[in-house]
Scaffold this motif. Structure first.
Motif, PDB file in Angstrom:
ATOM      1  N   ALA A  60       0.805  -1.219   0.000  1.00  0.00           N
ATOM      2  CA  ALA A  60       0.000   0.000   0.000  1.00  0.00           C
ATOM      3  C   ALA A  60       0.837   1.268   0.000  1.00  0.00           C
ATOM      4  N   ALA A  61       1.985   1.251   0.614  1.00  0.00           N
ATOM      5  CA  ALA A  61       2.808   2.458   0.703  1.00  0.00           C
ATOM      6  C   ALA A  61       3.596   2.727  -0.580  1.00  0.00           C
ATOM      7  N   ARG A  62       3.592   1.801  -1.536  1.00  0.00           N
ATOM      8  CA  ARG A  62       4.372   1.974  -2.764  1.00  0.00           C
ATOM      9  C   ARG A  62       3.449   2.300  -3.916  1.00  0.00           C
ATOM     10  N   VAL A  63       3.813   3.277  -4.670  1.00  0.00           N
ATOM     11  CA  VAL A  63       3.048   3.649  -5.852  1.00  0.00           C
ATOM     12  C   VAL A  63       3.968   3.567  -7.054  1.00  0.00           C
ATOM     13  N   THR A  64       3.386   3.452  -8.232  1.00  0.00           N
ATOM     14  CA  THR A  64       4.197   3.411  -9.434  1.00  0.00           C
ATOM     15  C   THR A  64       3.826   4.584 -10.320  1.00  0.00           C
ATOM     16  N   PRO A  65       4.743   5.115 -11.089  1.00  0.00           N
ATOM     17  CA  PRO A  65       6.158   4.836 -10.984  1.00  0.00           C
ATOM     18  C   PRO A  65       6.739   5.407  -9.691  1.00  0.00           C
ATOM     19  N   ARG A  66       7.852   4.835  -9.246  1.00  0.00           N
ATOM     20  CA  ARG A  66       8.433   5.232  -7.970  1.00  0.00           C
ATOM     21  C   ARG A  66       9.649   6.122  -8.157  1.00  0.00           C
ATOM     22  N   ILE A  67       9.581   7.045  -9.075  1.00  0.00           N
ATOM     23  CA  ILE A  67      10.664   8.006  -9.266  1.00  0.00           C
ATOM     24  C   ILE A  67      10.018   9.278  -9.778  1.00  0.00           C
ATOM     25  N   ASP A  68      10.428  10.407  -9.273  1.00  0.00           N
ATOM     26  CA  ASP A  68       9.843  11.660  -9.747  1.00  0.00           C
ATOM     27  C   ASP A  68      10.357  11.980 -11.140  1.00  0.00           C
ATOM     28  N   HIS A  69      11.668  12.050 -11.277  1.00  0.00           N
ATOM     29  CA  HIS A  69      12.257  12.225 -12.600  1.00  0.00           C
ATOM     30  C   HIS A  69      13.734  11.869 -12.536  1.00  0.00           C
ATOM     31  N   ILE A  70      14.294  11.614 -13.705  1.00  0.00           N
ATOM     32  CA  ILE A  70      15.739  11.509 -13.803  1.00  0.00           C
ATOM     33  C   ILE A  70      16.190  12.586 -14.770  1.00  0.00           C
ATOM     34  N   ALA A  71      17.386  13.066 -14.572  1.00  0.00           N
ATOM     35  CA  ALA A  71      17.951  14.094 -15.440  1.00  0.00           C
ATOM     36  C   ALA A  71      19.194  13.537 -16.121  1.00  0.00           C
ATOM     37  N   LEU A  72      19.242  13.701 -17.420  1.00  0.00           N
ATOM     38  CA  LEU A  72      20.384  13.268 -18.209  1.00  0.00           C
ATOM     39  C   LEU A  72      21.017  14.495 -18.858  1.00  0.00           C
ATOM     40  N   ARG A  73      22.325  14.654 -18.682  1.00  0.00           N
ATOM     41  CA  ARG A  73      23.023  15.793 -19.267  1.00  0.00           C
ATOM     42  C   ARG A  73      23.430  15.437 -20.693  1.00  0.00           C
ATOM     43  N   ILE A  74      23.079  16.314 -21.614  1.00  0.00           N
ATOM     44  CA  ILE A  74      23.400  16.155 -23.026  1.00  0.00           C
ATOM     45  C   ILE A  74      24.750  16.823 -23.274  1.00  0.00           C
ATOM     46  N   ASP A  75      25.593  16.210 -24.101  1.00  0.00           N
ATOM     47  CA  ASP A  75      26.968  16.684 -24.276  1.00  0.00           C
ATOM     48  C   ASP A  75      27.085  18.067 -24.899  1.00  0.00           C
ATOM     49  N   ASP A  76      26.271  18.347 -25.931  1.00  0.00           N
ATOM     50  CA  ASP A  76      26.417  19.629 -26.623  1.00  0.00           C
ATOM     51  C   ASP A  76      25.123  19.987 -27.350  1.00  0.00           C
ATOM     52  N   LEU A  77      25.101  21.187 -27.922  1.00  0.00           N
ATOM     53  CA  LEU A  77      23.884  21.668 -28.585  1.00  0.00           C
ATOM     54  C   LEU A  77      23.550  20.877 -29.845  1.00  0.00           C
ATOM     55  N   ASN A  78      24.540  20.308 -30.520  1.00  0.00           N
ATOM     56  CA  ASN A  78      24.252  19.479 -31.697  1.00  0.00           C
ATOM     57  C   ASN A  78      23.468  18.234 -31.289  1.00  0.00           C
ATOM     58  N   GLN A  79      23.896  17.587 -30.203  1.00  0.00           N
ATOM     59  CA  GLN A  79      23.176  16.417 -29.706  1.00  0.00           C
ATOM     60  C   GLN A  79      21.783  16.828 -29.229  1.00  0.00           C
ATOM     61  N   TRP A  80      21.674  17.970 -28.574  1.00  0.00           N
ATOM     62  CA  TRP A  80      20.391  18.531 -28.113  1.00  0.00           C
ATOM     63  C   TRP A  80      19.432  18.679 -29.293  1.00  0.00           C
ATOM     64  N   ASP A  81      19.912  19.320 -30.373  1.00  0.00           N
ATOM     65  CA  ASP A  81      19.074  19.538 -31.548  1.00  0.00           C
ATOM     66  C   ASP A  81      18.642  18.210 -32.185  1.00  0.00           C
ATOM     67  N   ALA A  82      19.536  17.233 -32.202  1.00  0.00           N
ATOM     68  CA  ALA A  82      19.192  15.926 -32.771  1.00  0.00           C
ATOM     69  C   ALA A  82      18.106  15.238 -31.939  1.00  0.00           C
ATOM     70  N   ILE A  83      18.183  15.361 -30.624  1.00  0.00           N
ATOM     71  CA  ILE A  83      17.162  14.762 -29.758  1.00  0.00           C
ATOM     72  C   ILE A  83      15.820  15.454 -29.972  1.00  0.00           C
ATOM     73  N   ILE A  84      15.815  16.761 -30.078  1.00  0.00           N
ATOM     74  CA  ILE A  84      14.557  17.487 -30.330  1.00  0.00           C
ATOM     75  C   ILE A  84      13.957  17.037 -31.664  1.00  0.00           C
ATOM     76  N   SER A  85      14.802  16.849 -32.659  1.00  0.00           N
ATOM     77  CA  SER A  85      14.314  16.371 -33.958  1.00  0.00           C
ATOM     78  C   SER A  85      13.673  14.992 -33.826  1.00  0.00           C
ATOM     79  N   ARG A  86      14.289  14.106 -33.074  1.00  0.00           N
ATOM     80  CA  ARG A  86      13.726  12.764 -32.886  1.00  0.00           C
ATOM     81  C   ARG A  86      12.445  12.811 -32.058  1.00  0.00           C
ATOM     82  N   LEU A  87      12.389  13.681 -31.054  1.00  0.00           N
ATOM     83  CA  LEU A  87      11.140  13.842 -30.297  1.00  0.00           C
ATOM     84  C   LEU A  87      10.008  14.231 -31.236  1.00  0.00           C
ATOM     85  N   ARG A  88      10.267  15.202 -32.099  1.00  0.00           N
ATOM     86  CA  ARG A  88       9.245  15.661 -33.055  1.00  0.00           C
ATOM     87  C   ARG A  88       8.849  14.542 -34.014  1.00  0.00           C
TER      88      ARG A  88
END
Length: 123
Positions: A60-88
């Motif tokens: 009863a005391a456990r709910v799913t999912p059991r993590i608020d969030h995780i944060a991943l650091r992206i190496d650079d703006l080129n990788q950032w832009d590529a991820i945004i493109s894939r999200l879209r």
């Protein structure tokens, strides 16, 4: 010290695996037989993200999912832009937070109720 792994309990295992593999480029790898469906997602030959299918019958005391969030650091703006493109291209909704007070850009993706992934890149 470094992050060994994050374990995420999710009611949407396939969607969560798809996000980490198709959008972020992690790869599926070996996982011990735990008796409950799941996946281990690897980065540079290391299991960075462990996923477990949410199941009924949790205490009863456990709910799913059991993590608020995780944060991943992206190496650079080129990788950032590529991820945004894939999200879209996958039709995955996201929000970007930019602040003049912070040296980082933040992007938030909600994969399932209560499961959020934060991506960070230096501006």
């Amino acid at each position: 010290m470094h992050l060994d792994h994050a374990n995420i309990v999710t009611p949407e295992l396939d969607r969560t695996v798809g996000f980490f593999t198709q959008v972020l480029g992690l790869t599926l790898g070996p996982r011990p037989g735990f008796g409950v469906p799941g996946a281990w997602l690897y980065h540079q030959d290391r299991p960075l993200i462990h996923l477990t299918q949410a199941t009924g019958g949790l205490p009863a005391a456990r709910v799913t999912p059991r993590i608020d969030h995780i944060a991943l650091r992206i190496d650079d703006l080129n990788q950032w832009d590529a991820i945004i493109s894939r999200l879209r291209s996958h039709g995955i909704a996201y929000q970007i937070s930019e602040s003049d007070e912070l040296s980082d850009r933040q992007l938030w993706v909600s994969l399932a109720p209560g499961l959020t992934i934060e991506l960070i890149v230096a501006q």
